[in-house]
Design a protein around this motif. Structure first.
Motif, PDB file in Angstrom:
ATOM      1  N   GLY B  49       0.810  -1.215   0.000  1.00  0.00           N
ATOM      2  CA  GLY B  49       0.000   0.000   0.000  1.00  0.00           C
ATOM      3  C   GLY B  49       0.841   1.262   0.000  1.00  0.00           C
ATOM      4  N   LEU B  50       0.125   2.381  -0.036  1.00  0.00           N
ATOM      5  CA  LEU B  50       0.813   3.673  -0.107  1.00  0.00           C
ATOM      6  C   LEU B  50       1.541   4.020   1.194  1.00  0.00           C
ATOM      7  CD1 LEU B  50       1.010   5.548  -2.495  1.00  0.00           C
ATOM      8  CD2 LEU B  50      -0.755   6.954  -1.467  1.00  0.00           C
ATOM      9  N   VAL B  51       1.080   3.442   2.300  1.00  0.00           N
ATOM     10  CA  VAL B  51       1.762   3.697   3.580  1.00  0.00           C
ATOM     11  C   VAL B  51       3.172   3.100   3.526  1.00  0.00           C
ATOM     12  CG1 VAL B  51       1.692   3.282   6.067  1.00  0.00           C
ATOM     13  CG2 VAL B  51      -0.422   3.754   4.823  1.00  0.00           C
ATOM     14  N   SER B  54       5.342   5.214   1.265  1.00  0.00           N
ATOM     15  CA  SER B  54       5.786   6.448   1.934  1.00  0.00           C
ATOM     16  C   SER B  54       6.886   6.153   2.938  1.00  0.00           C
ATOM     17  CB  SER B  54       4.618   7.109   2.666  1.00  0.00           C
ATOM     18  OG  SER B  54       3.530   7.237   1.804  1.00  0.00           O
ATOM     19  N   VAL B  58      10.747   7.663   2.806  1.00  0.00           N
ATOM     20  CA  VAL B  58      11.357   8.465   3.887  1.00  0.00           C
ATOM     21  C   VAL B  58      12.586   7.742   4.443  1.00  0.00           C
ATOM     22  CG1 VAL B  58      10.981   9.405   6.204  1.00  0.00           C
ATOM     23  CG2 VAL B  58       9.192   9.599   4.486  1.00  0.00           C
ATOM     24  N   ILE B  76      14.230  11.711  -0.795  1.00  0.00           N
ATOM     25  CA  ILE B  76      12.878  11.249  -0.437  1.00  0.00           C
ATOM     26  C   ILE B  76      11.909  11.553  -1.579  1.00  0.00           C
ATOM     27  CG2 ILE B  76      10.934  11.544   1.167  1.00  0.00           C
ATOM     28  CD1 ILE B  76      12.937  12.238   3.349  1.00  0.00           C
ATOM     29  N   LEU B  80       9.529   8.944  -3.616  1.00  0.00           N
ATOM     30  CA  LEU B  80       8.083   9.007  -3.350  1.00  0.00           C
ATOM     31  C   LEU B  80       7.305   9.195  -4.659  1.00  0.00           C
ATOM     32  CD1 LEU B  80       6.004   9.110  -0.970  1.00  0.00           C
ATOM     33  CD2 LEU B  80       6.031  11.571  -1.265  1.00  0.00           C
ATOM     34  N   PHE B  84       4.675   6.537  -5.930  1.00  0.00           N
ATOM     35  CA  PHE B  84       3.292   7.007  -6.051  1.00  0.00           C
ATOM     36  C   PHE B  84       2.769   6.771  -7.471  1.00  0.00           C
ATOM     37  CE2 PHE B  84       0.131  10.435  -6.562  1.00  0.00           C
ATOM     38  CZ  PHE B  84      -0.695  10.118  -5.506  1.00  0.00           C
ATOM     39  N   HIS B  87       2.249   3.060  -8.061  1.00  0.00           N
ATOM     40  CA  HIS B  87       1.139   2.564  -7.240  1.00  0.00           C
ATOM     41  C   HIS B  87      -0.226   2.968  -7.804  1.00  0.00           C
ATOM     42  CE1 HIS B  87      -1.569   2.306  -3.732  1.00  0.00           C
ATOM     43  NE2 HIS B  87      -0.840   1.232  -3.472  1.00  0.00           N
ATOM     44  N   ARG B  88      -0.288   4.138  -8.428  1.00  0.00           N
ATOM     45  CA  ARG B  88      -1.554   4.628  -9.016  1.00  0.00           C
ATOM     46  C   ARG B  88      -2.089   3.642 -10.057  1.00  0.00           C
ATOM     47  NH1 ARG B  88      -5.091   8.599  -7.909  1.00  0.00           N
ATOM     48  NH2 ARG B  88      -5.194   9.341 -10.038  1.00  0.00           N
TER      49      ARG B  88
END
Lengths: 269, 183
Positions: B49-51, B54, B58, B76, B80, B84, B87-88
Motif C-alpha cells: 500500500g501507499l503507507v 511512503s 522516507v 525522499i 516518493l 506514487f 502505485h496509481r
C-alpha cells in the motif's frame, strides 16, 4: 481514488520533507551523522570479519615468506630512520635561517590515522567517511592525505566519524603550484574533468605564457589557509589554453589512488 | 496488509544503502554506483500500500542522504514520486512478468537520479555533472533494471517463508453434495 489513510501518509511525508529542508545546516549535518550511525554495527561486523580473514591468512602464510618480509621492512625502517635524521637536521637549519630572516616559523605536521568506512553512494559527489571525529581532535577543514599525496579535507565532523571531501569534488578547491625550481606557476585545482575520471583534476587559472609541461609535479601552494604548502597533489598530464584564452589549464593525475582508499592521515596544523 | 512485509522492505533498503556505500566494485569497474532503492520501490509500489511506499521513501531517502553529500531529505522526493506513480496504476501492471519488472526497474533507476539531479541543480548546490553522467545513468538504469527481478524473487520468497499462507479453497461445496439413499 486514494483512501483516507493514504492521504494521511502522503501528507505526513510532505510535512517530514518540509521540516528536514528547513533545518539549519549544522542540525542537518548532525542528523546525517546520527542516521548513518545506524550502520555502525554493520561496519563493525564487516571490519571484524575482514580482520579475522586477514589473521587466518597470516597463520596460513609460510614462515620463510614472513621472515623475508620482516627483513625487508627492517631495512626500509633503517633507511627511513636515516632519512628522518637528515630531515631533522634540515628542519633545524631551516628554522635557524627563518629566524635570522625573521620569517614566520614553520611547524611540523602532526598526523592522525583514520580508516575509510564508507563512500558516497551518489555518483555526483566525491566524499568518504572516516572513523575518527571530534573525540579524536578532528575539526572541519583539516587536510587529509596518504603517503602518496593529498586526498582532500574534512567537511562534516561528528563525534567518532567525519566526512572527507575528496579531490575532484565540486565543493573542494585547492591552491596549487608547480614544484619546479625554474617554474613558479600558481593556480587552483578544480573538480574533475568529468564524472568518470576519478583520479584526474583540472589545474586552472595559471598564466598563458608559462613553462608548464607534462610530467611536472603539482603541490599545494599554501594559499587559502586550509592546506599547508608542499603537499603533493599529482603530476601534469597535459596542458591546453582555456576557452576564454586569458589563462591556461592542465589536467593533473592525482598522486593518491582515490579509488581504493583504506587508510588516510588527517593533518593538524 | 501484513506489517512484516513492510519491515522486510525497510530492512532491504537498509542493506541496499550499506552495500552501495561499502562495495566499490561497480564504481571502479563501470564508473558508476548502482542504486538499489528504486528497484525496492518498484517492488513495494506493486505489492503493498501507499503507507509502505511512503515509509520506504522516507526511510530509504534519509539513509541514502546520510552517507552522501546530498542535503538531507533530497532523495525522499524522487523515490516518493516514483512509488506514487507506479502505485496509481498497479492494478493494470503485469507484476509477475519478469520483463515488466525489468522495464519498471530500468525506468525507476533512471528517473530517480535524474529527478535528484534536477532538484540539486535547481538549488544552490553544484553536483558533478558532465558527459560522463550519461554513461553513469545508463549503467544505473541497466543495473537497477537487472536487479529488480532479483529483488522481487528475494522479497517474495522471504514473504512466503515467514508469513502465513492463505488457505487454499477446495471445490467442495456442502450445498452441492449428492446424498445417496432413500429420502
Amino acid at each position: 481514488m486514494l483512501k483516507k489513510p493514504q492521504y494521511i501518509a502522503l501528507a505526513l511525508v510532505i510535512v517530514v520533507v518540509l521540516i528536514i529542508f528547513n533545518l539549519p545546516s549544522q542540525t542537518m549535518s548532525r542528523c546525517k551523522l546520527a542516521i548513518s550511525g545506524l550502520f555502525l554495527p554493520l561496519f563493525g561486523l564487516a571490519g571484524s570479519s575482514a580482520q579475522l580473514i586477514e589473521k587466518t591468512g597470516h597463520t596460513v602464510l609460510p614462515r620463510s615468506v614472513l621472515t623475508k618480509e620482516n627483513q625487508k621492512l627492517r631495512q626500509e625502517n633503517e633507511q627511513l630512520r636515516i632519512q628522518l635524521m637528515q630531515n631533522d637536521e634540515l628542519f633545524r637549519e631551516n628554522s635557524r635561517l627563518r629566524q635570522s630572516l625573521e620569517w614566520q616559523k614553520q611547524t611540523r605536521w602532526k598526523l592522525k590515522l583514520g580508516h575509510v568506512i564508507s563512500r558516497d553512494p551518489a555518483n555526483w559527489w566525491r566524499t568518504v567517511q572516516i572513523d575518527i571525529g571530534s573525540a579524536q581532535g578532528i575539526r572541519e577543514n583539516l587536510p587529509v592525505l596518504t603517503s602518496q599525496g593529498l586526498v582532500g579535507r574534512t567537511s562534516v565532523v561528528g563525534q567518532n566519524r567525519s566526512q572527507v571531501l575528496l579531490l575532484g569534488d565540486p565543493n573542494l578547491r585547492v591552491g596549487a603550484s608547480i614544484s619546479d625550481k625554474e617554474v613558479r606557476e600558481n593556480g587552483i585545482t578544480i573538480s574533475t574533468s568529468g564524472p568518470l575520471d576519478n583520479n584526474l583534476v583540472n589545474f586552472q587559472y595559471f598564466s598563458r605564457n608559462n613553462a608548464v609541461k607534462p610530467g611536472q609535479t603539482v603541490i599545494t601552494s599554501g594559499e587559502g589557509g586550509v592546506f599547508p604548502k608542499g603537499i603533493v597533489i599529482g603530476q601534469i598530464l597535459d596542458v591546453r589554453n582555456s576557452n576564454i584564452g586569458v589563462s591556461s589549464e592542465a589536467r593533473v593525475k592525482v598522486a593518491a589512488n582515490l579509488n581504493s582508499l583504506e587508510e588516510v592521515w588527517v593533518m593538524f596544523p | 496488509m501484513n506489517p512484516l512485509n513492510t519491515i522486510f522492505v525497510l530492512l532491504a533498503a537498509f542493506l541496499a544503502v550499506y552495500c552501495e556505500s561499502s562495495i566499490e566494485f561497480f564504481r571502479n569497474f563501470f564508473g558508476a554506483q548502482i542504486d538499489l532503492l528504486p528497484a525496492i520501490m518498484v517492488y513495494t509500489s506493486l505489492t503493498m500500500g501507499l503507507v509502505s511506499v511512503s515509509l520506504l521513501a522516507v526511510f530509504g531517502g534519509l539513509l541514502f542522504d546520510s552517507f552522501s553529500a546530498n542535503a538531507l531529505g533530497i532523495s525522499i522526493v524522487p523515490l516518493l514520486l516514483i512509488g506514487f506513480a507506479i502505485h496509481r496504476f498497479h492494478g493494470l501492471l503485469l507484476r509477475d512478468q519478469i520483463y515488466a519488472q525489468f522495464a519498471f526497474g530500468t525506468a525507476a533507476s533512471i528517473l530517480n537520479p535524474l529527478l535528484t539531479l534536477m532538484i540539486l541543480l535547481s538549488g544552490e548546490t553544484n553536483p558533478l555533472v558532465g558527459w560522463g553522467t550519461i554513461w553513469q545513468l545508463i549503467v544505473m538504469a541497466l543495473g537497477g533494471g537487472l536487479l529488480t527481478p532479483v529483488c522481487f524473487g528475494v522479497l517474495d520468497s522471504l514473504s512466503r517463508a515467514l508469513n502465513y499462507q492463505p488457505v487454499s479453497q477446495t471445490s467442495f461445496r456442502p450445498d452441492r453434495q449428492i446424498k445417496r439413499g432413500r429420502a
